[in-house]
Design an enzyme around this catalytic site. Structure first.
Site, short mmCIF file in Angstrom:
data_model
loop_
_atom_site.label_atom_id
_atom_site.label_comp_id
_atom_site.label_asym_id
_atom_site.label_seq_id
_atom_site.Cartn_x
_atom_site.Cartn_y
_atom_site.Cartn_z
N GLU A 64 37.94 17.11 99.78
CA GLU A 64 36.91 16.64 99.21
C GLU A 64 37.46 15.37 98.32
O GLU A 64 38.57 15.13 98.09
CB GLU A 64 35.91 17.53 98.22
N GLU A 75 37.12 21.51 109.64
CA GLU A 75 37.42 21.45 111.24
C GLU A 75 38.13 20.30 111.66
O GLU A 75 38.85 20.30 112.49
CB GLU A 75 35.96 21.87 112.05
N CYS A 112 29.26 21.90 111.14
CA CYS A 112 28.27 20.45 110.83
C CYS A 112 28.37 19.57 112.22
O CYS A 112 29.22 19.77 113.23
CB CYS A 112 28.68 19.83 109.75
N CYS A 115 31.30 17.57 112.88
CA CYS A 115 32.49 18.31 113.44
C CYS A 115 32.38 18.64 114.91
O CYS A 115 33.35 18.70 115.61
CB CYS A 115 32.94 19.53 112.77
N1 THU Z 1 32.13 21.29 105.36
C1 THU Z 1 33.19 21.59 105.98
O1 THU Z 1 34.38 21.55 105.63
N2 THU Z 1 32.85 21.94 107.54
C2 THU Z 1 31.42 21.85 107.84
O2 THU Z 1 31.24 22.07 108.98
C3 THU Z 1 30.45 21.67 106.94
C4 THU Z 1 30.77 21.38 105.47
C5 THU Z 1 32.74 21.03 103.89
C6 THU Z 1 32.29 19.70 103.49
C7 THU Z 1 32.22 19.45 101.90
O3 THU Z 1 33.37 19.47 101.61
C8 THU Z 1 31.62 20.97 101.85
O4 THU Z 1 31.82 21.73 102.94
C9 THU Z 1 30.42 20.93 101.51
O5 THU Z 1 29.51 20.11 102.36
#
Ligand code: THU
Length: 160
Positions: A64, A75, A112, A115
């Protein structure tokens, strides 16, 4: 006028111990990666482990940023690393685990949309399916046999 119905098939496992041995190990690697996520803002940690056809395991976790959109999902950290270090080596499986620091997520958490689109690019590039296993912190695990099962109507180079 005509309606088009799109269906998909996933496999559901009740527990990590139901997975084939090498996938259990891959999921355990994803759990370790999840614990190293840099997620001070969302407190939501995601870990991804990729198994390549040469046997290598590539890890990723979410990274982040104070400027929120500058962060990246686990991912994509993992698959971009694989593309950078092992171009031309197929990714056969991906294990994903995600949970909040505030509560233990026990239902499978899918990747998500961004990804999925990124993984789709690599699946099309290598011309072989990528199996995707995803869970929460623990509990049930879902598996798709190919990224295509998670992203119908994918955008691809044929539209360019
Ligand atoms: N996040 C992922 O790493 N992968 C996903 O497929 C969905 C969300 C992370 C992004 C962010 O740092 C946190 O999860 C909250 O959305």
């Amino acid at each position: 006028m005509q309606e088009i119905k799109i269906t998909t098939t996933l496999t559901c496992y009740d527990h990590i111990e139901e997975l084939p041995q090498k996938i259990q190990e891959l999921m355990e690697s994803a759990v370790k990666a999840r614990k190293n996520a840099y997620a001070p803002y969302s407190k939501f940690r995601v870990g991804a482990a990729l198994l390549l056809e040469n046997g290598k395991v590539i890890l990723g976790n979410n990274q982040e940023n104070a400027a929120y959109p500058s962060g990246l999902c686990a991912e994509r950290v993992a698959i971009f690393h694989a593309g950078a270090e092992y171009p031309g080596v197929a990714v056969n499986q991906i294990a994903i685990t995600a949970t909040s620091d505030n509560h233990i997520n026990k239902t499978p958490i899918p990747p998500c949309g961004s990804c999925r689109q990124s993984i789709a690019e690599y699946e099309m590039r290598q011309e072989s399916p990528i199996e995707i296993y995803f869970m929460g912190a623990e509990g049930k695990i879902m598996k798709s046999n190919s990224l295509k099962d998670l992203l119908p109507l994918v955008f691809d180079k044929s539209y360019l």
